[in-house]
Write a protein that holds these residues in place. Structure first.
Motif, short mmCIF file in Angstrom:
data_model
loop_
_atom_site.label_atom_id
_atom_site.label_comp_id
_atom_site.label_asym_id
_atom_site.label_seq_id
_atom_site.Cartn_x
_atom_site.Cartn_y
_atom_site.Cartn_z
N SER A 17 -30.01 -3.39 1.66
CA SER A 17 -28.64 -2.99 1.18
C SER A 17 -28.87 -1.81 0.33
O SER A 17 -30.05 -1.63 -0.42
CB SER A 17 -27.99 -4.11 0.36
OG SER A 17 -27.72 -5.29 1.15
N VAL A 64 -19.07 0.01 10.90
CA VAL A 64 -19.29 -0.68 9.67
C VAL A 64 -18.76 -1.81 9.15
O VAL A 64 -18.77 -2.35 8.29
CB VAL A 64 -19.32 0.41 8.50
CG1 VAL A 64 -20.19 1.69 9.05
CG2 VAL A 64 -18.06 1.11 7.99
N ARG A 67 -20.00 -5.18 7.52
CA ARG A 67 -21.16 -4.84 6.87
C ARG A 67 -20.97 -4.10 5.55
O ARG A 67 -21.69 -3.93 4.50
CB ARG A 67 -22.36 -3.85 7.65
CG ARG A 67 -22.73 -4.66 9.07
CD ARG A 67 -23.78 -4.01 9.88
NE ARG A 67 -23.15 -2.57 10.09
CZ ARG A 67 -23.73 -1.58 9.96
NH1 ARG A 67 -24.98 -1.57 9.28
NH2 ARG A 67 -23.46 -0.35 10.26
N MET A 83 -23.27 -1.22 0.82
CA MET A 83 -23.57 -1.33 2.17
C MET A 83 -24.69 -2.33 2.61
O MET A 83 -25.63 -2.28 1.89
CB MET A 83 -24.21 0.06 2.75
CG MET A 83 -23.46 1.44 2.52
SD MET A 83 -24.09 2.79 2.96
CE MET A 83 -25.47 3.32 1.94
N ASN A 84 -24.49 -3.37 3.40
CA ASN A 84 -25.46 -4.35 3.58
C ASN A 84 -25.67 -4.32 4.94
O ASN A 84 -25.13 -3.81 5.85
CB ASN A 84 -24.61 -5.73 3.17
CG ASN A 84 -24.30 -5.81 1.92
OD1 ASN A 84 -24.91 -5.39 0.97
ND2 ASN A 84 -23.26 -6.42 1.63
N THR A 85 -26.79 -5.25 5.20
CA THR A 85 -27.27 -5.24 6.95
C THR A 85 -27.55 -3.81 7.20
O THR A 85 -27.00 -3.49 8.51
CB THR A 85 -26.31 -6.00 7.57
OG1 THR A 85 -25.90 -7.36 6.92
CG2 THR A 85 -27.23 -6.58 8.91
N LEU A 86 -28.36 -2.93 6.55
CA LEU A 86 -28.11 -1.68 7.05
C LEU A 86 -29.18 -1.73 8.31
O LEU A 86 -30.24 -2.32 8.50
CB LEU A 86 -28.98 -0.72 6.07
CG LEU A 86 -27.82 -0.42 4.85
CD1 LEU A 86 -28.56 0.10 3.65
CD2 LEU A 86 -26.93 0.68 5.44
N LYS A 87 -28.80 -0.53 9.25
CA LYS A 87 -29.51 -0.32 10.43
C LYS A 87 -30.06 1.10 10.43
O LYS A 87 -29.50 1.98 9.85
CB LYS A 87 -28.47 -0.49 11.78
CG LYS A 87 -27.76 -1.78 11.76
CD LYS A 87 -26.79 -1.80 12.71
CE LYS A 87 -25.99 -3.17 12.82
NZ LYS A 87 -25.06 -2.98 13.83
N ASP A 90 -27.54 3.94 10.47
CA ASP A 90 -26.91 4.28 9.51
C ASP A 90 -27.68 5.54 8.70
O ASP A 90 -26.84 6.03 7.61
CB ASP A 90 -26.61 3.10 8.51
CG ASP A 90 -25.93 1.96 9.07
OD1 ASP A 90 -26.44 0.79 9.04
OD2 ASP A 90 -25.07 2.09 9.68
#
Length: 124
Positions: A17, A64, A67, A83-87, A90
């Motif tokens: 995050s 997004v 997330r 920003m959570n559960t970033l990929k 992103d």
């Protein structure tokens, strides 16, 4: 004029995050909405999320939704992007922008002032 300064970017592992901040100054009374956009290398700048200055209207890109969370602190003239559960996808430079348009929109042309951007890098 409106001045916008982003902060909070950095390097994070996938699943992690970050919280970005966008501090506004100057003619903030003219702002109707703040939007977050991002631009990855070789790609066009794309919409991420937007919020009305009053905080009553929120708008997210499908990529997004669920997330990322946009919020505002009117006392500090600051908008946040949690920003959570970033990929890895992103990864981009994230920009905030201010709009005098009638409602938060996804269209770059509706935004008048832009910050300098903050880099977000998500490693796999």
């Amino acid at each position: 004029q409106v001045q916008l300064v982003e902060s909070g970017g950095g390097l994070v592992q996938a699943g992690g995050s970050l919280r970005l901040s966008c501090a506004a100054s100057g003619r903030t009374f003219s702002i109707y909405a703040i939007g977050w956009f991002r631009q990855a290398p070789g790609k066009e700048r794309e919409f991420v999320a937007a919020i009305s200055w009053s905080g009553g209207s929120l708008y997210y890109a499908d990529s997004v939704k669920g997330r990322f969370t946009i919020s505002g602190d009117s006392a500090k003239n600051t908008v946040y992007l949690q920003m959570n559960t970033l990929k890895p996808e992103d990864t981009a430079v994230y920009y905030c922008a201010s709009s005098e348009f009638g409602y938060p929109t996804r269209y770059l042309r509706h935004y008048d002032y832009w910050g300098q951007g903050t880099q977000v890098t998500v490693s796999s």
